[in-house]
Design a protein around this motif. Structure first.
Motif, PDB file in Angstrom:
ATOM      1  N   GLU A 343       0.848  -1.196   0.000  1.00 44.83           N
ATOM      2  CA  GLU A 343       0.000   0.000   0.000  1.00 44.83           C
ATOM      3  C   GLU A 343       0.885   1.248   0.000  1.00 44.83           C
ATOM      4  O   GLU A 343       1.997   1.245   0.533  1.00 44.83           O
ATOM      5  CB  GLU A 343      -0.901   0.010   1.236  1.00 44.83           C
ATOM      6  N   ASP A 347      -2.172   6.532   0.308  1.00 44.32           N
ATOM      7  CA  ASP A 347      -3.485   5.917   0.541  1.00 44.32           C
ATOM      8  C   ASP A 347      -3.719   5.650   2.027  1.00 44.32           C
ATOM      9  O   ASP A 347      -4.815   5.855   2.541  1.00 44.32           O
ATOM     10  CB  ASP A 347      -3.598   4.613  -0.254  1.00 44.32           C
ATOM     11  N   GLU A 348      -2.677   5.150   2.715  1.00 43.45           N
ATOM     12  CA  GLU A 348      -2.834   4.922   4.149  1.00 43.45           C
ATOM     13  C   GLU A 348      -3.036   6.248   4.886  1.00 43.45           C
ATOM     14  O   GLU A 348      -3.811   6.331   5.845  1.00 43.45           O
ATOM     15  CB  GLU A 348      -1.599   4.204   4.703  1.00 43.45           C
TER      16      GLU A 348
END
Length: 390
Positions: A343, A347-348
């Motif tokens: 990821e 996005d996190e």
């Protein structure tokens, strides 16, 4: 987000009545005053007496500024009556800074502990009734003062958790808000990197002086900081040096310019990314940031920690999937996907920002659900607090 607007225009993400002990002798009475009253929280003070010079100045500054935290509707100062931190004078200074309601009592003047508890509970119940009439209003990221901290760090902290927090920090600063980066011992070895991000020559000089003074004091005292930093747990988690730990730690501050360096527990005069001179001990570091006005804290922990704060939600983030599995009740956000699933930090970070917005609007962080109300103000001035910033 929704928050509680205060007389000075700032927004609280919680709506508390603060029962603040001015001295250790009054701690139990302060706890009894707040006990069982929804909306009231008490803060225990380990010191408040027998302090001189910079130690007394720092304690006084922190106690006064805690009443000004936007999460506080009003304050009841509880003292013994003969301490260095004179409760009536503290309360008067609090009143001079804002229109928030402030009451003050002393155990000696009330005629003992039971009488002080009875008087204090009457005052707190009155303030709680008034606080309940404040309805939440819409607020934005630009209204936030966000504290950042890391504790129980491991190798995943600097790879996943702290950069994810850094994304949120940049979002808050970009919206016009404020972010605290602290833990001065854990800036050692990265001060030249931070200095390059200074918004002005003065801020650059303040950063270098802050870290340089601490290093000089440690050397002069014959203390090797490596005896405590990295900690044994840090080393078991894969961190080999203080510089390695610091490189991961400063990523909590994102990429923004550093606007100011301030003393422990001080309120910044500028918005943006701020360095606060806090110790590496987590509870004292978080408490100083809350005194400085942080309404919420994001706290990374690779190995896991339950630390919370009575006045502000503390959102726990880990980059270690095993820690999230074993200590899930204490952790709010799992950023380990950056390592295990490929990821992106972007996005996190967006997911963590959404969680921050929900918590600011009333969702409880894990530390709040579990009732962790850790609090401790730093007071040892032998190796700390020698720098002044103005």
């Amino acid at each position: 987000m929704m928050g509680y607007v205060r007389p000075d225009g700032r927004y609280g993400v919680r709506n508390y009545v603060l029962v603040l002990s001015s001295v250790g002798c009054a701690n139990h009475v302060a706890d009894l005053i707040a006990k069982g009253i929804p909306g009231a929280v008490s803060l225990r003070n380990a010191k408040g007496c027998g302090q001189l010079g910079k130690s007394a100045e720092m304690m006084s500054r922190c106690l006064v500024n805690l009443s000004q935290n936007p999460n506080v509707f009003g304050t009841v100062v509880v003292g013994l009556g003969c301490e260095t931190m004179r409760p009536h004078e503290l309360a008067q200074r609090m009143r001079s800074l804002s229109d928030k309601p402030v009451y003050d009592i002393t155990i000696q003047e009330e005629g003992g502990s039971s009488a002080a508890v009875e008087k204090g509970r009457t005052l707190v119940k009155e303030l709680v009734e008034r606080a309940e009439k404040v309805t939440p209003s819409e607020m934005g990221l630009g209204d936030l003062v966000l504290g950042t901290n890391c504790g129980g760090s491991d190798a995943t902290s600097g790879i996943a958790a702290n950069p994810t927090i850094g994304y949120v920090s940049d979002a808050v600063v970009g919206a016009g808000g404020t972010v605290f980066l602290g833990e001065t011992t854990e800036l050692i070895g990265t001060e030249h990197i931070l200095a390059r991000r200074a918004a002005s020559p003065k801020v650059r000089d303040d950063i270098l002086r802050l870290v340089g003074t601490l290093e000089n004091d440690l050397v002069a005292s014959g203390v090797d900081v490596r005896g405590a930093n990295p900690s044994p747990g840090n080393m078991r988690g894969g961190l080999s040096t203080l510089e390695e730990k610091a490189l991961g730690g400063i990523s909590k501050g994102g990429t923004s310019k550093i606007q100011q360096v301030i003393e422990y527990g001080a309120r910044p005069s500028r918005k943006g990314l701020i360095i606060m001179d806090t110790p590496g001990y987590d509870i004292e570091s978080v408490s100083g940031m809350v005194a400085g006005g942080a309404q919420v804290v994001i706290f990374s922990s690779g190995r896991g920690t339950p630390t919370g704060c009575a006045l502000a939600p503390v959102i726990k983030v880990t980059g270690n999937d095993e820690t999230f599995s074993s200590m899930g009740e204490n952790i709010d956000f799992d950023a380990s996907g950056v390592i295990t699933q490929g990821e992106s930090v972007h996005d996190e970070g967006k997911r963590l920002l959404e969680l921050l917005e929900r918590v600011c609007s009333g969702e409880q962080a894990a530390s709040e659900r579990l009732g962790f109300d850790d609090f401790s103000l730093y007071h040892n001035m032998e190796l700390w607090g020698t720098c002044s910033f103005s």
